[in-house]
Enzyme design. Structure first.
Site, PDB file in Angstrom:
ATOM      1  N   LYS A  19       0.833  -1.216   0.000  1.00 14.78           N
ATOM      2  CA  LYS A  19       0.000   0.000   0.000  1.00 14.78           C
ATOM      3  C   LYS A  19       0.861   1.257   0.000  1.00 14.78           C
ATOM      4  CE  LYS A  19      -1.971  -0.917   3.929  1.00 14.78           C
ATOM      5  NZ  LYS A  19      -1.425  -2.220   4.264  1.00 14.78           N
ATOM      6  N   ARG A  94      -9.936   1.282   8.338  1.00 18.23           N
ATOM      7  CA  ARG A  94      -9.492  -0.081   8.655  1.00 18.23           C
ATOM      8  C   ARG A  94     -10.533  -0.832   9.471  1.00 18.23           C
ATOM      9  NH1 ARG A  94      -3.622   0.837   8.430  1.00 18.23           N
ATOM     10  NH2 ARG A  94      -2.492  -1.111   8.671  1.00 18.23           N
ATOM     11  N   ARG A 133      11.777  -6.347   5.066  1.00 17.50           N
ATOM     12  CA  ARG A 133      11.795  -4.934   5.470  1.00 17.50           C
ATOM     13  C   ARG A 133      12.338  -4.803   6.894  1.00 17.50           C
ATOM     14  NH1 ARG A 133       6.326  -1.493   5.504  1.00 17.50           N
ATOM     15  NH2 ARG A 133       5.902  -2.731   7.353  1.00 17.50           N
ATOM     16  N   ARG A 139      11.562  -1.820  11.716  1.00 19.54           N
ATOM     17  CA  ARG A 139      10.325  -1.331  12.337  1.00 19.54           C
ATOM     18  C   ARG A 139       9.936  -2.245  13.487  1.00 19.54           C
ATOM     19  NH1 ARG A 139       5.451   0.306   8.295  1.00 19.54           N
ATOM     20  NH2 ARG A 139       4.237  -0.983   9.702  1.00 19.54           N
ATOM     21  N   ARG A 150      -0.821  -8.950  12.887  1.00 21.80           N
ATOM     22  CA  ARG A 150      -1.393  -7.886  12.050  1.00 21.80           C
ATOM     23  C   ARG A 150      -2.212  -8.475  10.900  1.00 21.80           C
ATOM     24  NH1 ARG A 150       4.030  -5.429  10.894  1.00 21.80           N
ATOM     25  NH2 ARG A 150       3.064  -4.235   9.231  1.00 21.80           N
TER      26      ARG A 150
HETATM   27  P1  B4P Z   1       2.741  -2.058   2.843  1.00 23.09           P
HETATM   28  O1  B4P Z   1       1.462  -2.739   2.564  1.00 23.09           O
HETATM   29  O2  B4P Z   1       2.974  -0.733   2.209  1.00 23.09           O
HETATM   30  O3  B4P Z   1       2.910  -2.016   4.359  1.00 23.09           O
HETATM   31  P2  B4P Z   1       2.614  -0.864   5.325  1.00 23.09           P
HETATM   32  O4  B4P Z   1       2.359   0.433   4.639  1.00 23.09           O
HETATM   33  O5  B4P Z   1       3.697  -0.882   6.334  1.00 23.09           O
HETATM   34  O6  B4P Z   1       1.217  -1.320   5.912  1.00 23.09           O
HETATM   35  P3  B4P Z   1       0.906  -1.865   7.304  1.00 23.09           P
HETATM   36  O7  B4P Z   1      -0.537  -2.228   7.188  1.00 23.09           O
HETATM   37  O8  B4P Z   1       1.826  -2.899   7.756  1.00 23.09           O
HETATM   38  O9  B4P Z   1       1.222  -0.650   8.263  1.00 23.09           O
HETATM   39  P4  B4P Z   1       0.603   0.816   8.397  1.00 23.09           P
HETATM   40  O10 B4P Z   1       1.741   1.743   8.319  1.00 23.09           O
HETATM   41  O11 B4P Z   1      -0.551   1.055   7.525  1.00 23.09           O
HETATM   42  O12 B4P Z   1       3.982  -3.020   2.509  1.00 23.09           O
HETATM   43  C1  B4P Z   1       5.143  -2.471   2.031  1.00 23.09           C
HETATM   44  C2  B4P Z   1       6.325  -3.421   2.053  1.00 23.09           C
HETATM   45  O13 B4P Z   1       6.312  -4.354   0.965  1.00 23.09           O
HETATM   46  C3  B4P Z   1       7.543  -2.556   1.834  1.00 23.09           C
HETATM   47  O14 B4P Z   1       8.595  -2.996   2.632  1.00 23.09           O
HETATM   48  C4  B4P Z   1       7.877  -2.691   0.341  1.00 23.09           C
HETATM   49  O15 B4P Z   1       9.255  -2.532   0.094  1.00 23.09           O
HETATM   50  C5  B4P Z   1       7.396  -4.093   0.036  1.00 23.09           C
HETATM   51  N1  B4P Z   1       6.808  -4.173  -1.324  1.00 23.09           N
HETATM   52  C6  B4P Z   1       5.849  -3.370  -1.819  1.00 23.09           C
HETATM   53  N2  B4P Z   1       5.498  -3.736  -3.073  1.00 23.09           N
HETATM   54  C7  B4P Z   1       6.267  -4.828  -3.378  1.00 23.09           C
HETATM   55  C8  B4P Z   1       6.366  -5.682  -4.512  1.00 23.09           C
HETATM   56  N3  B4P Z   1       5.607  -5.516  -5.618  1.00 23.09           N
HETATM   57  N4  B4P Z   1       7.253  -6.717  -4.458  1.00 23.09           N
HETATM   58  C9  B4P Z   1       8.021  -6.909  -3.358  1.00 23.09           C
HETATM   59  N5  B4P Z   1       7.980  -6.126  -2.240  1.00 23.09           N
HETATM   60  C10 B4P Z   1       7.107  -5.103  -2.243  1.00 23.09           C
HETATM   61  O16 B4P Z   1       0.051   0.746   9.896  1.00 23.09           O
HETATM   62  C11 B4P Z   1       0.915   0.512  11.003  1.00 23.09           C
HETATM   63  C12 B4P Z   1       0.113   0.452  12.290  1.00 23.09           C
HETATM   64  O17 B4P Z   1      -0.513   1.736  12.551  1.00 23.09           O
HETATM   65  C13 B4P Z   1      -1.068  -0.539  12.300  1.00 23.09           C
HETATM   66  O18 B4P Z   1      -0.650  -1.857  12.629  1.00 23.09           O
HETATM   67  C14 B4P Z   1      -1.939   0.090  13.401  1.00 23.09           C
HETATM   68  O19 B4P Z   1      -1.456  -0.188  14.686  1.00 23.09           O
HETATM   69  C15 B4P Z   1      -1.802   1.570  13.149  1.00 23.09           C
HETATM   70  N6  B4P Z   1      -2.830   2.094  12.220  1.00 23.09           N
HETATM   71  C16 B4P Z   1      -2.597   2.610  10.983  1.00 23.09           C
HETATM   72  N7  B4P Z   1      -3.746   2.998  10.420  1.00 23.09           N
HETATM   73  C17 B4P Z   1      -4.743   2.710  11.307  1.00 23.09           C
HETATM   74  C18 B4P Z   1      -6.156   2.844  11.285  1.00 23.09           C
HETATM   75  N8  B4P Z   1      -6.797   3.360  10.208  1.00 23.09           N
HETATM   76  N9  B4P Z   1      -6.873   2.446  12.366  1.00 23.09           N
HETATM   77  C19 B4P Z   1      -6.247   1.940  13.441  1.00 23.09           C
HETATM   78  N10 B4P Z   1      -4.915   1.769  13.521  1.00 23.09           N
HETATM   79  C20 B4P Z   1      -4.163   2.151  12.463  1.00 23.09           C
END
Ligand code: B4P
Length: 198
Positions: A19, A94, A133, A139, A150
């Site tokens: 994402k 979410r 990652r 992280r 998660r």
């Molecule tokens: P992503 O899917 O981008 O992971 P993310 O942004 O870290 O999402 P996540 O859901 O884990 O965490 P978020 O920050 O939203 O994955 C990217 C990874 O994959 C990267 O390392 C990239 O290099 C790799 N990648 C991407 N495309 C690729 C491809 N084609 N091939 C190979 N590799 C690839 O949320 C973090 C925390 O914040 C949550 O757990 C929660 O506690 C809180 N939070 C955030 N939003 C919230 C909400 N709306 N409500 C409640 N809590 C919330």
């Protein structure tokens, strides 16, 4: 690139679906800001703000931050000037409660979400991505145990929101496996007819 009308987009997928990676390029293509609730929380934790202190333990454990805090934060962010011409939300909504809140917020302004991009991926592959990652960025929520948790939280709390957007006819499913460039092109192709760019 200028757009013909404000684009209000969501990108949804399990942790590790890409994402954050795709949000940046997609937002650029539409000339709108990419807003990641996860990034906002991490920034607040880093800066030791009141919000950061409240969410530090919750995010480290892979739990969801309470809707009350998250909704308020998003309301404030999308009310800012740079989001008046549209936005891309990454990681929000979410929960069903967040969907209800966002819908009400937009309806009050006569607005709605134009499209919801759902990145479809294989769970084992995304766990492997996140473990990679973890080695690169360190992280705190990227340990194998928290990553698996998660994924469960996503299945229980977030996956149900997809049905709501499907019923509204705004869900756009995209295969999230493949290279970053391949996935980016698929997203643009899938959105082309529905949300035009100038
Ligand atoms: P992503 O899917 O981008 O992971 P993310 O942004 O870290 O999402 P996540 O859901 O884990 O965490 P978020 O920050 O939203 O994955 C990217 C990874 O994959 C990267 O390392 C990239 O290099 C790799 N990648 C991407 N495309 C690729 C491809 N084609 N091939 C190979 N590799 C690839 O949320 C973090 C925390 O914040 C949550 O757990 C929660 O506690 C809180 N939070 C955030 N939003 C919230 C909400 N709306 N409500 C409640 N809590 C919330």
């Amino acid at each position: 690139m200028t757009q013909t009308a404000p684009a209000r987009l969501l990108i949804v997928g399990p942790p590790g679906a890409g994402k954050g990676t795709q949000a940046t390029g997609l937002a650029e293509a539409y000339g709108i800001p990419a807003i990641s609730t996860g990034d906002i929380f991490r920034e607040n934790i880093k800066n030791g703000t009141e919000l950061g202190k409240k969410v530090q333990e919750i995010t480290a454990a892979g739990e969801l931050v309470p809707d009350s805090l998250t909704n308020e934060l998003v309301q404030d962010r999308i009310g800012q000037d740079d989001a008046k011409g549209g936005f891309l939300l990454d990681g929000y909504p979410r929960t069903l409660g967040q969907v209800e809140f966002l819908t009400g917020l937009l309806e009050a302004e006569g607005q709605a979400i134009d499209a919801v991009v759902q990145l479809e991926v294989d769970t084992d592959a995304v766990v492997a991505r996140l473990l990679k990652r973890a080695q690169e960025l360190g992280r705190v929520d990227d340990t194998e145990e928290v990553i698996r948790h998660r994924q469960d939280v996503y299945a229980n709390e977030t996956a149900p929101i997809l049905g709501v957007y499907e019923q509204r006819g705004s869900l756009v499913k995209v295969d999230g496996m493949g290279s970053v460039e391949e996935v980016a092109q698929r997203i643009l192709d899938a959105l082309e007819a529905r949300v035009p760019r100038a």
